[in-house]
Structures are given as C-alpha cells and as structure tokens.
Design an enzyme around this catalytic site. Structure first.
Site, PDB file in Angstrom:
ATOM      1  N   CYS A 115       0.816  -1.223   0.000  1.00 13.34           N
ATOM      2  CA  CYS A 115       0.000   0.000   0.000  1.00 13.34           C
ATOM      3  C   CYS A 115       0.847   1.269   0.000  1.00 13.34           C
ATOM      4  O   CYS A 115       0.345   2.350  -0.313  1.00 13.34           O
ATOM      5  CB  CYS A 115      -0.953   0.010   1.194  1.00 13.34           C
ATOM      6  SG  CYS A 115      -2.167  -1.306   1.112  1.00 13.34           S
ATOM      7  N   HIS A 249      -3.196   7.665   2.208  1.00 11.68           N
ATOM      8  CA  HIS A 249      -3.562   6.366   1.647  1.00 11.68           C
ATOM      9  C   HIS A 249      -4.935   5.996   2.190  1.00 11.68           C
ATOM     10  O   HIS A 249      -5.214   6.172   3.381  1.00 11.68           O
ATOM     11  CB  HIS A 249      -2.520   5.318   2.057  1.00 11.68           C
ATOM     12  CG  HIS A 249      -2.970   3.916   1.808  1.00 11.68           C
ATOM     13  ND1 HIS A 249      -3.506   3.515   0.597  1.00 11.68           N
ATOM     14  CD2 HIS A 249      -2.989   2.810   2.612  1.00 11.68           C
ATOM     15  CE1 HIS A 249      -3.829   2.227   0.671  1.00 11.68           C
ATOM     16  NE2 HIS A 249      -3.524   1.789   1.872  1.00 11.68           N
ATOM     17  N   ASN A 279     -10.009   0.127  -0.503  1.00 13.83           N
ATOM     18  CA  ASN A 279      -8.545   0.260  -0.461  1.00 13.83           C
ATOM     19  C   ASN A 279      -7.980  -0.290  -1.776  1.00 13.83           C
ATOM     20  O   ASN A 279      -7.981  -1.503  -1.999  1.00 13.83           O
ATOM     21  CB  ASN A 279      -8.010  -0.533   0.736  1.00 13.83           C
ATOM     22  CG  ASN A 279      -6.497  -0.427   0.876  1.00 13.83           C
ATOM     23  OD1 ASN A 279      -5.818   0.067  -0.016  1.00 13.83           O
ATOM     24  ND2 ASN A 279      -5.979  -0.912   1.986  1.00 13.83           N
TER      25      ASN A 279
END
Ligand code: ACO
Length: 322
Positions: A115, A249, A279
């Site tokens: 990520c 993020h 996500n």
C-alpha cells in the site's frame, strides 16, 4: 547538491467499470453494509473485468495524466510503477505500460511496497529527476487487489478494490517553489506476517490469497503514519496548519481520521475517497489526488501532504507544493 526539483504537471486516475457494493458482497459472504461502513468507511469498490490486468489499468490512468500534463509519451524519460499485483512476476509491468504508451525513450521498472507503493515509486522517480537523469517521469500506483482476495474471508475481501492513478513529474530548476519538497521512506520487516500473500493457488487462480492481522495493522498505522508525517513537517520547518490538503492512503476511514485528529487537520482539508473505491493499495493516493485536482480542490501552489503505510511493514510520506 542537486540543482533540479520535480514538479507535478499532470495526474489522472482509472477505475474499472464493474462496481460491487457492500450489499452485493453481503449476498456472498457473512457481512453487512452497516458493518463495512462503520468499521472501514467503504461503500463500494471497482473490480476488473475478465482478463483486465494491472498494465491495462496503468495504461488508462497514464493516458489521462499525460493528457492533463500536455506532454507526449515520447517526452517521458522514466516510468516507475508501484504495484503488488504486476501482470507477471517478470518482466516488469512498467515495460508493458511503456510499450502500450509508445514511450520509447523511457527506462521502466516496478517497485513493490504494497500500500506504500505509490509513495515509494514517487520517491524513486523524484530522485531520478532531481539528479538530472529524467526530464519527465511517469509515476503510477496500480493494483488489482481482487486477484488476491479470498472471497470466503470476510475479514479481508470487503476491504479492497482495483484501480490505478498516475502523476507526471517534470524537472525544473531547484529555485522553483512548486514541486516535491521532500520524501521520507521507512520499513520494518518485524511485521512481515501482519499482511502477506499465502501460497494457496487454486487451479483457476494465479496468485495466493492475502492474509491480514487487521488489528495489528490498525494499531501500527496511526503511530507509524504519524512518524512519517512529523518527519515531513520537521524536515521542511512546517506545521500542520501550513498544510492545504492532506491526501492519505485510503485504507480505512478510521485510520485517516485518527491521523488527521492527531495533527489537528480539520476534515475540510482531508481528501477521502475510500467510500467510493475501498482500499486500492498503491493506487489510492494518486486516485485521490486526481479526484481533488479534477474537482478543483487542489490548486497550483497548494501544499499537499501524502502518506501511506502498507505490508512489510512499509510506510512513508511526501510533501508537494502543487
Ligand atoms: N463483516 C462482519 N463481521 C466481520 C467482518 C465482516 N466483513 N470481518 C470481521 N468481522 C467480525 C470478526 O469476526 C469479529 O467478530 P467476533 O468479535 O465475533 O470475533 C468482529 O467482526 C470484530 O473484528 P475485528 O477484526 O476486531 O474488527 P475491527 O474493528 O478491528 O475492524 C478491520 C477490522 C476493519 C479490518 C480493522 O482492523 C482495520 O481496518 N485494520 C486495518 C487494516 C487495513 O487497513 N488493511 C489494509 C492493508 S494495510 C494498509 O493499507 C494500511
């Protein structure tokens, strides 16, 4: 001492057409729309079409960024793709993107930081630009997280989606105010098992499944992201009040709000897109940047703070004078 700075001159995002809502998921696994919204802030996610691969998403996001920047693919000197779900283990997905775009003068490679992949890719490309090795760089964050999902594991399958986002960097004299002011990267392999892909590959599937210790990740996220944000602010002698836009993020709305509160960043300065696409791993920051540029929130001259934490653990931040 370098004499160049990377200026962001374009961005773009791409989300696959198929939308899967929380209600759709609740028909397949033991979950509810309410649980997913409350625990994560997610309402829906986009999932790739059959045979649509990471490079396809990268290509479509890159086309938008290139158009937005007003350059030609042949201007690009460097392509860095941050991804955990490359088309194949080798060669690099970035080389496929290069060919699809016709960016024949570029050197191209992937970076893997889950990520945090976009922050890592941005830092790498920024360094090439700053040391004079590329005049224009294309930085992409892209992931097909649906390829890694065990649709029987409700603790992970509700959290992720697919997408790509891209930025174009241009080399400008360091004396220019606008550009990337700093990047800071961190990792700690002690938490390797907190998020990983296992070895189970079914006959109809080419990758293993993502496994995650959700609470462990959550606990680390606020602390480690906080560390990266502090580093970025201290390095530039800035305070949270100087930030125009916080573009984190998009892993979990509660993590985003926790970090924002820690730094007294009001919700009005925080770009949140997780509700719309879950996500998307390395894609989430450039997608959020593209959204906030397109709707007019982020304007030239604004101070933009980005941060991410992901598997590894890896984490990092960047400060950009847009
Ligand atoms: N639907 C309904 N119930 C569920 C679901 C679901 N989809 N998933 C888990 N549950 C249940 C659990 O089984 C558990 O039940 P029990 O109490 O009967 O045992 C209960 O809900 C609570 O589970 P927890 O895991 O404790 O729930 P929590 O509040 O911690 O939320 C979550 C889980 C959303 C995963 C949270 O821990 C989180 O967001 N962690 C961070 C994960 C993350 O961001 N991952 C992304 C990758 S890394 C990154 O990008 C930073």
């Amino acid at each position: 001492m370098s004499s160049f700075r990377s200026q962001v001159i374009g961005c773009g995002g791409y989300l696959p057409e198929t939308i899967v809502t929380n209600h759709d998921l609740a028909k397949k696994v033991d979950t509810t729309d309410e649980w997913i919204r409350e625990r994560s802030g997610i309402e829906k996610r986009h999932i790739v079409a059959d045979k649509q691969m990471c490079s396809d998403l990268c290509y479509l996001a890159a086309l938008k960024a290139i158009k937005n920047a007003g350059i030609e693919p042949s201007d690009i000197g460097c392509i860095v793709v941050g991804t955990t779900t490359p088309d194949h283990p080798c060669p690099a997905t970035a080389t496929r993107v290069q060919t699809k775009l016709g960016a024949h003068k570029a050197f191209s490679f992937d970076v893997q930081a889950v990520c945090s992949g976009f922050v890592y890719a941005l830092a790498v490309a920024d360094n090439f630009v700053r040391c004079g090795q590329a005049k224009y760089a294309l930085v992409i964050g892209a992931d097909v997280m649906s390829e890694l999902l065990d649709w029987n594991d409700r603790s992970t399958c509700v959290l992720f989606g697919d997408g790509a986002g891209a930025l174009i960097l241009k080399s400008v004299p360091e004396s220019e105010e606008r550009g990337i002011l700093s990047t800071h990267l961190f990792s700690d392999g002690e938490h390797y098992d907190a998020l990983y892909v296992d070895n189970s590959v079914d006959t109809d599937k080419r990758r293993g499944y993502i496994r995650m210790q959700g609470r462990e990740i959550f606990k680390n996220a606020i602390q480690k992201i906080g560390e990266a944000v502090e580093k970025a602010l201290d390095h530039n002698n800035l305070t949270p009040a100087d930030i125009d836009w916080f573009v984190p993020h998009q892993a979990n709305k509660r993590i985003i709000l926790g970090v924002s509160e820690k730094f007294n960043l009001p919700p009005s300065k925080v770009v949140i897109t997780i509700d719309q696409h879950a996500n998307t791993s390395a894609a989430s920051i450039p997608l959020a940047l593209a959204t906030a540029v397109e709707d007019g929130r982020i304007q030239p001259g604004h101070l933009v703070l980005i941060e991410a934490m992901g598997g590894g653990l890896t984490w990092g931040s960047a400060l950009i004078r847009w």
